[in-house]
Design a protein around this motif. Structure first.
Motif, PDB file in Angstrom:
ATOM      1  N   HIS A 222      44.986  -2.722-120.033  1.00  0.00           N
ATOM      2  CA  HIS A 222      43.764  -2.774-120.836  1.00  0.00           C
ATOM      3  C   HIS A 222      43.848  -1.672-121.887  1.00  0.00           C
ATOM      4  CE1 HIS A 222      41.544  -5.632-118.230  1.00  0.00           C
ATOM      5  NE2 HIS A 222      42.430  -5.195-117.353  1.00  0.00           N
ATOM      6  N   ILE A 319      36.963  -1.691-115.094  1.00  0.00           N
ATOM      7  CA  ILE A 319      38.307  -1.977-114.587  1.00  0.00           C
ATOM      8  C   ILE A 319      38.623  -1.107-113.373  1.00  0.00           C
ATOM      9  CG2 ILE A 319      40.769  -2.055-115.152  1.00  0.00           C
ATOM     10  CD1 ILE A 319      38.976  -3.996-116.755  1.00  0.00           C
ATOM     11  N   GLU A 320      39.138  -1.740-112.323  1.00  0.00           N
ATOM     12  CA  GLU A 320      39.649  -0.998-111.174  1.00  0.00           C
ATOM     13  C   GLU A 320      41.120  -0.709-111.445  1.00  0.00           C
ATOM     14  OE1 GLU A 320      38.081   0.096-108.487  1.00  0.00           O
ATOM     15  OE2 GLU A 320      36.141  -0.718-109.125  1.00  0.00           O
ATOM     16  N   GLY A 321      41.429   0.543-111.768  1.00  0.00           N
ATOM     17  CA  GLY A 321      42.802   0.880-112.094  1.00  0.00           C
ATOM     18  C   GLY A 321      42.930   2.342-112.432  1.00  0.00           C
ATOM     19  N   GLU A 340      45.413  -1.931-114.530  1.00  0.00           N
ATOM     20  CA  GLU A 340      44.525  -2.362-113.455  1.00  0.00           C
ATOM     21  C   GLU A 340      45.290  -2.498-112.142  1.00  0.00           C
ATOM     22  OE1 GLU A 340      44.179  -7.154-113.348  1.00  0.00           O
ATOM     23  OE2 GLU A 340      43.189  -6.223-115.082  1.00  0.00           O
ATOM     24  N   ASP A 341      44.567  -2.399-111.045  1.00  0.00           N
ATOM     25  CA  ASP A 341      45.171  -2.600-109.728  1.00  0.00           C
ATOM     26  C   ASP A 341      45.666  -4.038-109.626  1.00  0.00           C
ATOM     27  OD1 ASP A 341      44.454  -0.011-109.146  1.00  0.00           O
ATOM     28  OD2 ASP A 341      42.621  -0.570-108.095  1.00  0.00           O
TER      29      ASP A 341
END
Length: 355
Positions: A222, A319-321, A340-341
């Protein structure tokens, strides 16, 4: 060259037309854009007329098609598409189905174009039989190019796909290495121990643990962008390439762009996103203020847009990351990148032949 989303159904007889209509009805709800065409002699309501000869018509739709399904003899298909073939990475899926719908045959782009997968779906819907001829499929081996399409991953270099698959078929084993967690068990033929040739799941261009590497780039990056008013597409291009080259990142792993909502009218930013066919998300200053994990802060940016950092906060927003590229400045543009994860997953079809 970007493929379109339309599936074209082409027939050259009344029976073929009727079978195409049956298939179109069955595909409704599974595919959004389905278009039916037949020769003038067999045109009815809901089925458009092919103008001119079939090959000329195919030329007009070839590069806007996601898939073309012919309901006719294979010879007609081959002669109609031959002049327009460019490569498996750009050609649409092309299928040939007999006018009774008994057999469905992928003609080109079986894996990267999704023709094999579509043929199986079509055969199930019309109670026909998919005739698959690709070597990895008939030998029940892992088809990395088909898997990569299902998982929205980019493979490079494309020439290595053939060598990877040939090694798997000949020796029964190829390597796997990943910078991301991997679902267990592995598909048959993949091994953590192989050293000569292997698939490498990474967002980087410089991670090459094997002697011969087929890079697999998942869409996990991202890109957060901040910019001064009136910035041009060319200036953003220059900044973006400076960053991805510096950190050895693949453009094939970019999933989306992010920025602050006051940049919605920046033409250069919109043109940059459009040129890559990436979605761009605009976040309010209030949303960005709540984002955790930003490393950089600027009082000037706060006074200008209401938040201390745009690129890092925008890239992190929702965002999960992790932030893998902190704020980079380049001639009026700031860029940050979040990864991101992600977990490498195997499809249900591959699961039947896992170790």
């Amino acid at each position: 060259m970007t493929k379109g989303d339309a599936i074209f159904l082409i027939s050259v007889s009344s029976r073929g037309r009727d079978t195409s209509i049956q298939l179109a009805q069955a595909l409704q709800g599974k595919h959004q854009d389905i278009r039916l065409y037949t020769l003038a002699a067999y045109k009815i309501e809901g089925v458009a007329e092919i103008k001119g000869d079939v090959s000329t018509f195919v030329k007009s739709i070839f590069y806007q098609a996601k898939a073309i399904i012919f309901c006719c003899a294979m010879g007609i298909v081959v002669r109609s598409i031959a002049p327009y073939l460019k490569g498996k990475d750009v050609d649409p899926a092309v299928l040939c189905m007999d006018e009774k719908g008994a057999f469905v045959i992928p003609v080109i782009s079986g894996h990267l174009g999704g023709a094999n997968s579509l043929a199986r779906q079509v055969a199930r819907l019309i109670k026909g039989k998919a005739i698959i001829t690709t070597a990895t499929d008939i030998n029940h081996e892992f088809a990395i190019d088909e898997w990569s399409v299902q998982q929205h991953c980019l493979l490079e270099p494309l020439a290595m796909i053939k060598r990877f698959s040939a090694t798997l078929l000949e020796k029964g084993c190829v390597g796997i290495n990943s910078e991301f967690p991997v679902e267990k068990p592995l598909p048959q033929g993949l091994s953590w121990e192989a050293e000569d040739i292997g698939m490498v799941v990474t967002a980087r261009m410089n991670y090459r643990p094997f002697k011969k590497n087929l890079l697999v780039h998942p869409q996990v990056l991202h890109v957060g962008i901040g910019c001064r008013a009136g910035i041009s597409k060319q200036q953003i291009d220059s900044a973006f390439f400076a960053v991805v080259d510096k950190f050895h990142l693949s453009t094939g792993s970019v999933k989306a762009l992010h920025t602050i909502d006051i940049k919605k009218d920046e033409v250069g930013l919109s043109e940059f996103a459009s040129s890559w066919h990436w979605p761009i998300y605009y976040h309010s200053a209030e949303m960005l203020k709540k984002v955790k994990g930003s490393k950089s802060s600027s009082s000037f940016v706060t006074q200008t847009v209401g938040v201390d950092n745009v690129c890092e906060r925008a890239a992190l927003c929702g965002i999960e990351g992790k932030l893998i590229v902190e704020k980079q400045k380049h001639e009026g543009v700031t860029i940050a990148i979040v990864q991101e994860d992600y977990m490498v997953l195997w499809s249900e079809e591959e699961s039947i032949c896992r170790k």
